[in-house]
Design a protein around this motif. Structure first.
Motif, mmCIF file in Angstrom:
data_model
loop_
_atom_site.group_PDB
_atom_site.id
_atom_site.type_symbol
_atom_site.label_atom_id
_atom_site.label_comp_id
_atom_site.label_asym_id
_atom_site.label_seq_id
_atom_site.Cartn_x
_atom_site.Cartn_y
_atom_site.Cartn_z
ATOM 1 N N ALA A 22 -39.504 -50.604 94.341
ATOM 2 C CA ALA A 22 -40.150 -50.784 92.757
ATOM 3 C C ALA A 22 -39.690 -49.643 92.414
ATOM 4 O O ALA A 22 -38.441 -48.664 91.630
ATOM 5 C CB ALA A 22 -41.684 -49.645 93.936
ATOM 6 N N CYS A 23 -41.063 -49.527 90.880
ATOM 7 C CA CYS A 23 -40.359 -48.649 89.868
ATOM 8 C C CYS A 23 -41.214 -47.594 90.042
ATOM 9 O O CYS A 23 -41.472 -47.130 88.290
ATOM 10 C CB CYS A 23 -41.517 -49.832 88.479
ATOM 11 S SG CYS A 23 -42.973 -49.697 88.900
ATOM 12 N N ASN A 24 -41.556 -47.513 90.493
ATOM 13 C CA ASN A 24 -42.096 -45.380 91.413
ATOM 14 C C ASN A 24 -43.959 -45.889 91.310
ATOM 15 O O ASN A 24 -44.037 -44.879 91.266
ATOM 16 C CB ASN A 24 -41.174 -44.808 90.666
ATOM 17 C CG ASN A 24 -40.130 -44.251 91.103
ATOM 18 O OD1 ASN A 24 -40.287 -44.574 92.329
ATOM 19 N ND2 ASN A 24 -39.090 -43.716 90.494
ATOM 20 N N GLY A 25 -44.385 -46.826 90.447
ATOM 21 C CA GLY A 25 -45.395 -46.787 89.407
ATOM 22 C C GLY A 25 -46.194 -46.136 91.439
ATOM 23 O O GLY A 25 -47.352 -46.011 91.258
ATOM 24 N N ILE A 28 -45.998 -44.068 93.365
ATOM 25 C CA ILE A 28 -46.906 -42.533 92.911
ATOM 26 C C ILE A 28 -48.322 -42.404 92.887
ATOM 27 O O ILE A 28 -48.836 -41.561 93.451
ATOM 28 C CB ILE A 28 -46.611 -42.355 91.000
ATOM 29 C CG1 ILE A 28 -44.774 -41.802 91.027
ATOM 30 C CG2 ILE A 28 -47.505 -41.522 90.464
ATOM 31 C CD1 ILE A 28 -44.544 -41.964 89.807
#
Lengths: 160, 116, 129, 359
Positions: A22-25, A28
């Motif tokens: 994922a984009c880390n979004g 998080i």
């Protein structure tokens, strides 16, 4: 004894989280769920690192060819009954990365996904809701008499 | 001494945890889910062209809009693209679901011009 | 700035120095001696050749070296001069198929991709035949 | 006789939040060599950017990394704006600074929390993350989304921040600062914490330049390089000094990031004070043509975009060099000689963000 295990499992889903690109979004937001403001531990949801301890696998992100192997491995290590929650637009369909060459367009091509949490990135409330929905699925599954898993852990518990 | 101050503060302060479910009203202007108002729609397809995730498909002859919620990334490009104000952003977030439907939203094929 | 072969005459980036492929290592060594910080390599597929930009930083000013490498040509690695280059060199070789040799850590084309990926996905398939 | 073993560390590991694999060659408890294996998150965004048109790419590049998404969009837009005849209105430039600094603030909080968690200080992790939620609420109010705020567009910004919201930002910053005053000493002055992070993973200034370290890793080694000093957006009109430490160890890196929180707060205050009125977006004309390189300072360091366009709707090439990618070689150089128990702390000290690294 059997009922006791059931009850415990339903009231306290343990999750293992895997970032499949994922984009880390979303990652998080999964972590943000654990922090004081969204505090999912009051529902008994605990993030564990060990797949053998977990009931729910939370997958974020598009899968690519390299981590599909890791993901499948992780899923197979989890004891039955288990459920998979796909979090975020990437995990559901590839989302904005549908043009990328190394993207497998969604987790459900690799694992049987139980709950889909849409959004980019989904709000922590939505993720918590998704995990709780997955728990209901796990609960149903453990009550099914002819399912493959046969409530193994519970039986072992009784024998003891 | 510092600890005592901390203890007292923690005893009397409000918990920072937000209560679930849904005690908090959505903040105005939050990008939640996309909704279509097909009444004024001319099916020009601008929303589908501008969508970076290709979540919207407009079929002009059949006068339908299919919108895949699971592809939507919530950028609100379609809202900006629509000249008629038919595409709107709702503040409520999208809820999780058990199934993966192909088309979650289908704009009704409205009356043809002759029939109006 | 001369027009890169295979592409239209485009305004190029500022402070760009075009050098021969054979002079690359010497030029990079000069940068090293001036204590420039290596930033990255950008590869562009121009059809017949690859355009390789080497970006360096000197006290927040950028310096670039541009090399045109023919498709089959061997490009010497600079990772013994700048160790930091090994990752990006592996990446460039893997994604474009530039023949970079002598890297400090060689992943043999599997830094980012696995065996079942199609090779060199970033290269524009403009080759004849 | 000492035994040599290779331990694969990651990609799914309880103490490692990111899918990176480090193959550690160990001699007893001491790391001899570390070889990073990445590719677990590789998507191929650079290729996808060539297929989508240049306006839609803004939303694509934002999703390279969710933690610093605004700064990715900012860097890309700056690049395209240089290629287009396009003048960004001053208000938009200041709004970009405000959102960019808020992003930096939340990212530093996030990192400080994760770092505290890495050496086993969970209550501090919770403290930082609770504080971070205050910043996230600001995003929600001003931009409409928590993570990917999608406010940057080519030619300016998509949303304005109203005066009430500016007031609210200032108010929240005061709270954030107070909470930071409370929790940062716990990180930097605590005896046990110092024991775990002082002198671990030392990178000298010379090494840092040689290995191409960027951002806090570079500044913690005593080199005052901050890409914000090049003056993109409105940074040329704001006063700030880069935060520099000289020790080059994990403690120095933590300190740089902690002090950058305060610096960010100060910058937002300045930007709000000097925020001019006017338009928030200019209409871009024409198609991008030419090649350009832009750099932006992310929370993790310097981000580089190189855009090559040929006057059509689609770009010819978009190159992204993210700060974490540049910080992997320093990590490889830092790890040998440390003990196995220190590996998570040192790995986290570069703030690995693998989705950035592999794009």
């Amino acid at each position: 004894m059997f009922n006791f295990v059931h009850k415990c499992r339903k009231k306290s889903p343990w999750i293992v989280h895997f970032d499949a690109g994922a984009c880390n979004g979303c990652d998080i937001e999964v972590l943000a769920c654990l922090t004081p403001v969204y505090d999912v531990e009051r529902f008994g949801i605990i993030n564990v690192g060990n797949p053998k301890h977990a009931d729910v696998l939370v997958v974020t992100g598009t899968c690519n060819r390299r981590n599909a192997r890791v993901l499948r491995n992780l899923y197979e290590q989890m004891p039955e009954p288990r459920a998979v929650v796909a979090v975020g637009a990437c995990a559901l369909s590839g989302g904005i990365f549908h043009e990328c060459y190394n993207v497998l367009k969604g987790v459900d091509g690799i694992l049987p996904v139980d709950v889909y949490v849409p959004g980019c990135a989904p709000r922590p409330e939505a993720i918590a809701e998704g995990v709780l929905m997955a728990m209901e699925r796990v609960e149903q599954r453990s009550r099914e008499p002819h399912s493959q898993m046969q409530a193994e852990p519970a039986e072992r518990e009784e024998r003891r | 001494m510092r600890m005592l101050r901390n203890v007292m503060r923690n005893l009397f302060s409000r918990p920072s945890t937000r209560l679930e479910p849904q005690r908090r009203a959505p903040i105005p202007g939050v990008r939640g889910t996309v909704a279509f108002e097909t009444a004024d729609c001319v099916y020009c397809g601008a929303c589908g062209l501008r969508c970076p995730a290709k979540a919207i498909e407009v079929d002009r002859p059949a006068r339908t809009i299919s919108f895949d919620l699971f592809k939507c990334v919530g950028c609100a490009c379609c809202v900006e693209a629509c000249k008629k104000g038919c595409v709107q952003m709702r503040e409520a977030y999208a809820h999780p679901s058990y199934q993966k439907p192909d088309i979650l939203f289908q704009g009704a094929p409205v009356l043809k011009r002759e029939e109006k | 700035m001369s027009a890169p072969p295979g592409g239209a005459a485009l305004p190029d980036i500022e402070a760009c120095e075009e050098i021969e492929l054979s002079a690359l290592r010497a030029a990079v060594q000069r940068c090293r001696d001036q204590r420039l910080r290596f930033i990255t390599i950008t590869c562009m597929d121009m059809g017949e050749t690859f355009a390789l930009y080497y970006h360096f930083d000197e006290k927040l000013k950028m310096r670039h070296l541009l090399v045109h490498a023919p498709r089959a040509a061997e490009v010497a690695s600079i990772s013994d001069i700048y160790f930091a280059a090994f990752l990006v060199e592996n990446e460039v070789r893997e994604l474009f198929g530039v023949n970079i040799t002598g890297m400090a850590i060689d992943y043999h084309g599997h830094l980012l991709l696995t065996e079942d990926n199609e090779p060199t996905p970033m290269a524009k398939v403009r080759m004849e035949g | 006789m000492a035994l040599k073993t290779v331990i694969p560390f990651g990609p799914q590991h309880p103490v490692l939040p990111e899918p990176i694999q480090l193959k550690l060659v160990m001699k007893d408890e001491v790391v001899q060599e570390a070889i990073p294996h990445i590719g677990y998150v590789h998507r191929g965004i650079e290729k996808a950017a060539e297929k989508m048109d240049y306006v839609q790419n803004v939303f694509l590049v934002e999703r390279i990394c969710g933690i610093c998404s605004f700064l990715h969009a900012l860097c890309y837009c700056e690049a395209i704006e240089k290629l287009l005849p396009c003048e960004v209105p001053p208000r938009a430039r200041y709004l970009r600074v405000i959102w960019g600094e808020l992003h930096r603030l939340q990212s530093q909080h996030l990192w400080l929390g994760l770092f505290a968690d890495a050496f086993g200080y969970e209550s501090l992790f919770m403290e930082f993350w609770r504080n971070r939620e205050r910043v996230m609420d600001l995003f929600e109010k001003t931009a409409g989304s928590r993570i990917i705020i999608s406010t940057c567009c080519i030619g300016g910004v998509r949303r304005d921040i109203s005066d009430e919201h500016l007031e609210e930002i200032l108010q929240t910053l005061k709270e954030v600062e107070r909470a930071l005053d409370h929790s940062i000493p716990a990180l930097l002055e605590d005896y046990t914490v110092r024991k775990r992070i002082v002198g671990k993973g030392v990178l000298t200034a010379e090494k840092a330049v040689e290995l191409g370290a960027v951002g806090p890793v570079l500044r913690a080694s005593g080199i005052a390089e901050d890409t914000r000093m090049t003056g993109y957006a409105a940074y040329d009109e704001l006063d700030f000094k880069p935060v520099v430490e000289t020790a080059g160890d994990c403690y120095a890196r933590a300190k740089v990031r902690a002090l950058e929180c305060y610096q960010g707060i100060e910058l937002i205050r300045q930007a709000i004070q000097r925020l001019p009125d006017g338009e928030i977006a200019a209409r871009p004309r024409g198609r991008p043509n030419g090649r350009v390189v832009t750099r932006v300072e992310q929370p993790r360091g310097e981000l580089l975009y190189m855009v090559a366009a040929n006057g059509s709707q689609k770009l010819e090439r978009m190159r992204v060099r993210t700060p974490t990618f540049a910080n992997v070689p320093p990590l490889v150089a830092m790890l040998p000689g440390c003990e196995f128990a220190d590996v998570p702390v040192i790995t986290l000290s570069i703030d690995p963000c693998i989705s950035c690294t592999e794009r």
